[in-house]
Enzyme design. Structure first.
Site, PDB file in Angstrom:
ATOM      1  N   GLY A 135      -8.909  21.444  17.635  1.00 50.04           N
ATOM      2  CA  GLY A 135      -8.700  22.843  16.928  1.00 50.04           C
ATOM      3  C   GLY A 135      -8.933  24.045  17.850  1.00 50.04           C
ATOM      4  O   GLY A 135      -8.894  25.011  17.596  1.00 50.04           O
ATOM      5  N   GLY A 136      -9.029  23.550  19.268  1.00 52.85           N
ATOM      6  CA  GLY A 136      -9.475  24.562  20.112  1.00 52.85           C
ATOM      7  C   GLY A 136     -10.974  24.930  20.332  1.00 52.85           C
ATOM      8  O   GLY A 136     -11.358  25.582  21.597  1.00 52.85           O
ATOM      9  N   GLU A 149       0.922  -0.849   8.891  1.00 49.37           N
ATOM     10  CA  GLU A 149       0.005   0.101   9.089  1.00 49.37           C
ATOM     11  C   GLU A 149      -0.175   0.348  10.420  1.00 49.37           C
ATOM     12  O   GLU A 149       0.021   1.722  11.069  1.00 49.37           O
ATOM     13  CB  GLU A 149      -1.641  -0.084   8.443  1.00 49.37           C
ATOM     14  CG  GLU A 149      -2.674   0.855   8.792  1.00 49.37           C
ATOM     15  CD  GLU A 149      -2.165   2.307   8.177  1.00 49.37           C
ATOM     16  OE1 GLU A 149      -2.412   3.409   8.920  1.00 49.37           O
ATOM     17  OE2 GLU A 149      -1.646   2.599   7.141  1.00 49.37           O
ATOM     18  N   ASP A 201       0.205   3.847   6.042  1.00 54.08           N
ATOM     19  CA  ASP A 201       0.785   3.433   4.585  1.00 54.08           C
ATOM     20  C   ASP A 201       0.320   4.429   3.492  1.00 54.08           C
ATOM     21  O   ASP A 201       1.359   5.006   3.025  1.00 54.08           O
ATOM     22  CB  ASP A 201      -0.089   2.359   4.306  1.00 54.08           C
ATOM     23  CG  ASP A 201       0.520   0.987   4.677  1.00 54.08           C
ATOM     24  OD1 ASP A 201       1.782   0.869   4.692  1.00 54.08           O
ATOM     25  OD2 ASP A 201      -0.065  -0.051   5.095  1.00 54.08           O
ATOM     26  N   GLN A 224       0.951  -1.284   0.184  1.00 51.14           N
ATOM     27  CA  GLN A 224       0.081  -0.090   0.167  1.00 51.14           C
ATOM     28  C   GLN A 224       0.771   1.286   0.101  1.00 51.14           C
ATOM     29  O   GLN A 224       0.576   2.241  -0.735  1.00 51.14           O
ATOM     30  CB  GLN A 224      -0.976   0.192   1.165  1.00 51.14           C
ATOM     31  CG  GLN A 224      -1.908   1.262   1.313  1.00 51.14           C
ATOM     32  CD  GLN A 224      -2.737   1.425   2.606  1.00 51.14           C
ATOM     33  OE1 GLN A 224      -3.310   2.202   2.708  1.00 51.14           O
ATOM     34  NE2 GLN A 224      -3.026   0.173   2.868  1.00 51.14           N
TER      35      GLN A 224
END
Length: 416
Positions: free
Chosen positions: A247-248, A139, A168, A17
């Site tokens: 993200g806050g 993976e 991957d 992959q």
């Protein structure tokens, strides 16, 4: 209009992959990718997870579009000679074998440089230099070693890997960027170079916000995490945060109408500060707009369970699509949890080429992802994956200039 990478020829020694993701992306942009496979065997994924007997699996077909397949025995003396000539004629060589495999084949980087000083030699490895440099990585190992698993899952429960193949496919995308950068540099320097990307490094790059939070933790608790509002103390490492937003802006996955029978009847809802008053109006809590315990982001942090409980009371009366239809015009960030079935059937994704239907000579029609990157002046299309060795004669004739007699002789000698 030509394709962006027209004229670039890639010798593809990748399998499974991570490497095929990289070379497929380059092939979508027009590079001539020659996939080198063992005669009679080929990429291991041709036979893995088959849904139709004796037909290339979807695992293989969805990672090897737009490529040509050349079978070559690199352990055979004639095969080595052909490989040497291919290195002379190609711009890039890509591999994701176990550490040392290419060296044992007789083609270390130093030799490749001697054969073709303009060659760009790109590799996916599990780990970079250090104590684990010689370890094989898959993976989920990469997700664990790269910091993803320790920060994924519910607080107090076992670490979790994600369904997104960030180890991957994520590393393959990083490597493709490195190759294109090296090609650009070669235009000025005239020389090729070594490009490497470790899966651990690639996963960590995608987990950078968690490394950010690790450093913030040294200056106090992470107040936007749900556990802060629940009074649960933080440890020394970035914790698992469930479905909290990274993200806050506090966000969670909430139930929607029909959740009792539909496992995907959920939405992601973010309580963005800029639209807090709109949120209050939508969920029927107008009094929270001015209430000092809810009016500001900092004031709301200890009350997030109550806030999202009230929002969920509202979302449970709407379908996940109705939630989006109501919230989107008000700039409230929400997103339906889409199943793979819903994505596969979404017309807009077909129209943009993000989901494509491909016709294969043995398996018939199947769905695949298309190129996620769109260029305004450089078209990209998806061509079916090659059958094993389908282009061997074509490559030997067109790239190396072999005659039909020379090709026949190479076959007799077991080189191809």
């Amino acid at each position: 209009m030509g394709k962006a990478l027209d004229g670039v020829r890639i010798l593809d020694f990748t399998h499974v992959q991570s490497g095929p993701t990289c070379t497929q992306l380059l092939a979508w942009f027009g590079a001539d990718v020659i996939k080198v496979e063992r005669p009679g065997v080929g990429d291991a994924t041709r036979g893995q997870l088959r849904d139709i007997p004796d037909v290339d699996s979807l695992y293989f077909t969805m990672l090897n579009h737009n490529k040509r397949s050349l079978t070559l025995n690199s352990k055979n003396e004639t095969g080595k000679q052909l490989l040497t000539r291919l290195i002379e004629e190609c711009d890039v060589m890509v591999e994701n074998f176990a550490p040392g495999a290419i060296d044992r084949m007789g083609f270390p980087w130093e030799k490749i440089q001697e054969i073709n000083p303009r060659m760009i030699y790109a590799s996916v490895k599990g780990f970079g230099p250090g104590p684990y440099a010689d370890c094989k990585v898959y993976e989920n190992v990469a997700q664990c070693a790269g910091g993803s698993a320790s920060t994924t899952g519910m607080l107090g429960e076992v670490p979790m890997v994600t369904g997104a193949q960030i180890g991957d496919s994520g590393t393959g995308l990083h490597l493709a960027f490195g190759i294109v950068t090296a090609l650009y540099h070669r235009e000025q320097s005239g020389r090729g170079q070594r490009v490497t990307c470790a899966m651990q490094d690639g996963v960590l790059n995608l987990c950078r916000v968690k490394l950010r939070d690790q450093q913030r933790l040294g200056h106090g608790p992470l107040k936007e995490y749900s556990q802060f509002g629940e009074g649960i103390p933080f440890g020394e490492a970035t914790p698992r945060a469930g479905n909290d937003s990274g993200g806050g802006q506090p966000g969670r996955i909430l139930k929607c109408k029909g959740w009792e029978t539909d496992p995907d009847a959920y939405t992601y809802f973010i309580t963005q500060a800029a639209v807090w008053k709109n949120i209050c109006d939508v969920i029927g809590k107008p009094e929270w707009k001015e209430d000092p315990e809810y009016a500001t982001p900092d004031a709301r942090l200890p009350h997030l369970n109550e806030v999202f409980g009230a929002i969920e009371d509202w979302t449970m009366t709407k379908s996940k699509f109705e939630v989006m239809e109501i919230c989107n015009p008000l700039n409230i960030p929400v997103g339906p949890i889409l199943s793979m079935k819903e994505i596969a059937e979404e017309p807009s994704l077909r129209e943009t080429g993000t989901i494509v239907e491909v016709d294969h000579p043995e398996r018939g029609k199947y769905l695949s992802v298309g190129n996620p990157v769109k260029l305004s002046d450089s078209p990209s299309d998806v061509v079916r994956s090659p059958l094993l060795g389908e282009h061997t004669d074509e490559v030997l004739r067109d790239v190396l200039g072999l005659s039909d007699d020379e090709i026949a002789k190479a076959r007799e000698e077991g080189a191809v």
